[in-house]
Write an enzyme that holds these catalytic residues in place. Structure first.
Site, PDB file in Angstrom:
ATOM      1  NE  ARG A   1      39.053  39.321  40.719  1.00 34.28           N
ATOM      2  CZ  ARG A   1      39.436  39.397  41.990  1.00 34.28           C
ATOM      3  NH1 ARG A   1      38.540  39.352  42.968  1.00 34.28           N
ATOM      4  NH2 ARG A   1      40.711  39.547  42.299  1.00 34.28           N
TER       5      ARG A   1
ATOM      6  CD  GLU B   1      34.515  44.668  41.046  1.00 33.40           C
ATOM      7  OE1 GLU B   1      33.693  43.840  41.449  1.00 33.40           O
ATOM      8  OE2 GLU B   1      35.631  44.818  41.576  1.00 33.40           O
TER       9      GLU B   1
ATOM     10  CG  HIS C   1      36.175  43.761  45.070  1.00 32.15           C
ATOM     11  ND1 HIS C   1      36.365  43.419  43.757  1.00 32.15           N
ATOM     12  CD2 HIS C   1      36.995  42.931  45.773  1.00 32.15           C
ATOM     13  CE1 HIS C   1      37.250  42.438  43.671  1.00 32.15           C
ATOM     14  NE2 HIS C   1      37.645  42.129  44.893  1.00 32.15           N
TER      15      HIS C   1
END
Ligand code: NAI
Length: 338
Positions: A235, A264, A296
Site C-alpha cells: 500500500r 493513487e 496497482h
C-alpha cells in the site's frame, strides 16, 4: 433473510471486472457496474441496491457508512484483501465488512519480482532501445540476485511467496514481522533496524495500519544500506513518498519499484496520458530512470480475477442466506487484530 435475486452495485468497475463477475455469477446476483469510485458523493447511487462491492481506492468513511446505513444496507463486500480504506472503528456495529482474504498471493509476489528484475537488469531501458534498433549495452549493467540479501517486511501470504521465489534465486532472505510464523526454515527473522541495515532489496508486504503508516520515512530510509532497492506492492501509505524521492535524489536509494502510491486514489486505474499530472512527487518519481511505477496491477492475473469474483459472489450469497463467511476477518498469522 433468504432472497432470490440480490442486487449489487459494483463501484470502480472496469471491463475485466465485469467480465470476471459475469463469468462467475450463477444468476443469483444481479450486478450493476459503475466506473465511479465509492465516496460521499457517489454512495447515494446505491439507494436501489441490496449491497455494494468496493475496491481498494473506494473510500468507506463516516459519510459513506452513514449513507449506506440510511439506505438500509447491512453489509459491504470488498473485492480486495487490503481493508485500509475502511474506517474500521466507525463501521463497527453499523455495517459488516467482508473481504477476499486470499485470492492469489502468487500474483502479487510474481509481479514484485518482475519489477525487481526489470529494474535490476534495466529491461525497461533495453526494451525501448531495441525497438529503436539501438543494440548498445552501455548503462544496462545489473547485479546477480544470487547471494544478495532481500528483506521482507510482513511474512503473511504474499511475503511467504516472495520468500519462496527469493530462495529460488538463492538469495539470503531475512524478514521482519511482529506476528512471526513459528519455526521458519527458509529465512530468518531479524529486528526491523537490522533488516534496514542489511538488505540489498527491501520489499514491503505488510498491511497499511496506524502502526505501519510511513514505515519507510526520512529516518528509516537513512538507516538502509546505501544503494538499497525499495519495492512496494502493498500500500502506498507505507512509504513517505517525498522522503523516498529525496533519498533517490541523494543517491542513497539506488532504485524503487512501486506498484502502489500513497496518493493513487484519483490517478491509478485511469488514463491520464492527456493530462498534466498535478502530483509533483509522483511526476518526479516517474521521471527518474531508476524508478518503475505500475498502476496497482499486482493482482491483475486471470487466476486472481477469477478467485476474487467467485469469493465475492460466495461472500454475498452466504451473507444473504444467513451463513456469512470472511466477515471482518482481520487477523495476522492467526493473531486477531480486532
Ligand atoms: P497477510 O495478512 O497474509 O499478511 C500481512 C503480514 O503483515 C502478516 O504476517 C502480518 O503479521 C504482517 N504485519 C502486520 N503488521 C506489521 C508490521 N507492523 N510490520 C511488519 N509486518 C506486519 O496479507 P497478504 O495477503 O500477504 O497481503 C499483504 C498486503 O498486500 C495487503 O495488506 C495489501 O495491502 C497488499 N496487496 C496488494 C495487492 C496489489 O495488487 N498490489 C493485492 C493484494 C494485496
Amino acid at each position: 433473510m433468504k432472497r432470490n435475486v440480490i442486487k449489487a452495485l459494483v463501484y470502480d468497475s472496469k471491463g475485466f471486472v465485469e467480465e470476471s463477475f459475469e463469468l462467475a455469477n450463477k444468476g443469483r446476483i444481479k450486478f450493476s457496474y459503475t466506473s465511479d469510485k465509492l465516496n460521499e458523493f457517489t454512495a447515494r447511487r446505491a439507494e436501489n441496491y441490496d449491497t455494494v462491492v468496493a475496491f481498494v481506492n473506494d473510500t468507506i468513511d463516516k459519510h459513506v457508512i452513514d449513507t449506506l446505513v440510511k439506505q438500509g444496507k447491512k453489509a459491504i463486500f470488498l473485492r480486495s484483501s487490503g481493508f485500509n480504506n475502511v474506517d474500521l472503528n466507525y463501521v463497527d456495529g453499523k455495517l459488516k465488512i467482508f473481504r477476499v482474504p486470499a485470492y492469489s498471493p502468487e500474483a502479487v509476489a510474481e509481479h514484485a519480482f518482475a519489477l525487481i528484475q526489470t529494474s535490476n537488469r534495466r529491461i525497461h531501458k533495453a526494451y525501448i532501445r531495441t525497438r529503436d534498433f539501438n543494440f548498445s549495452l552501455d548503462g544496462l549493467i545489473g547485479n546477480n540476485l544470487n547471494n544478495k540479501t532481500i528483506g521482507i517486511v510482513g511474512t503473511g501470504k504474499i511475503g511467504r511467496v516472495m520468500i519462496d521465489i527469493a530462495n529460488g534465486f538463492k538469495m539470503n532472505v531475512i524478514a521482519y514481522d511482529p506476528y512471526p510464523v513459528p519455526n521458519p526454515t527458509n529465512f530468518s527473522y531479524v529486528s526491523f533496524p537490522e533488516l534496514l541495515s542489511r538488505s540489498d532489496i527491501i520489499s514491503l508486504h505488510c498491511p497499511l495500519t496506524n502502526e505501519t503508516k510511513y514505515i519507510l520515512n526520512k529516518d528509516t530510509l537513512m538507516k538502509t544500506k546505501k544503494g538499497v532497492m525499495i519495492v512496494n506492492t502493498s500500500r502506498g501509505g507505507l512509504i513517505d513518498s517525498r522522503a523516498l524521492l529525496d533519498a533517490i535524489k541523494s543517491r542513497h536509494v539506488s532504485s524503487a519499484c512501486l506498484d502502489v502510491y500513497e496518493e493513487e486514489t484519483n490517478i491509478f486505474f485511469e488514463d491520464k496520458s492527456n493530462h498534466i499530472l498535478d502530483d509533483e512527487v509522483l511526476r518526479d518519481l516517474i521521471s527518474m530512470p531508476n524508478v518503475i511505477v505500475t498502476s496497482h496491477q499486482g493482482f491483475l492475473t486471470h487466476e486472481a480475477l477469477e478467485n476474487i469474483a467467485s469469493t465475492v459472489i460466495s461472500n454475498i450469497t452466504s451473507f444473504f442466506d444467513g451463513t456469512p463467511r470472511n466477515e471482518n476477518e482481520i487477523s495476522f498469522n492467526g493473531v486477531n487484530k480486532k
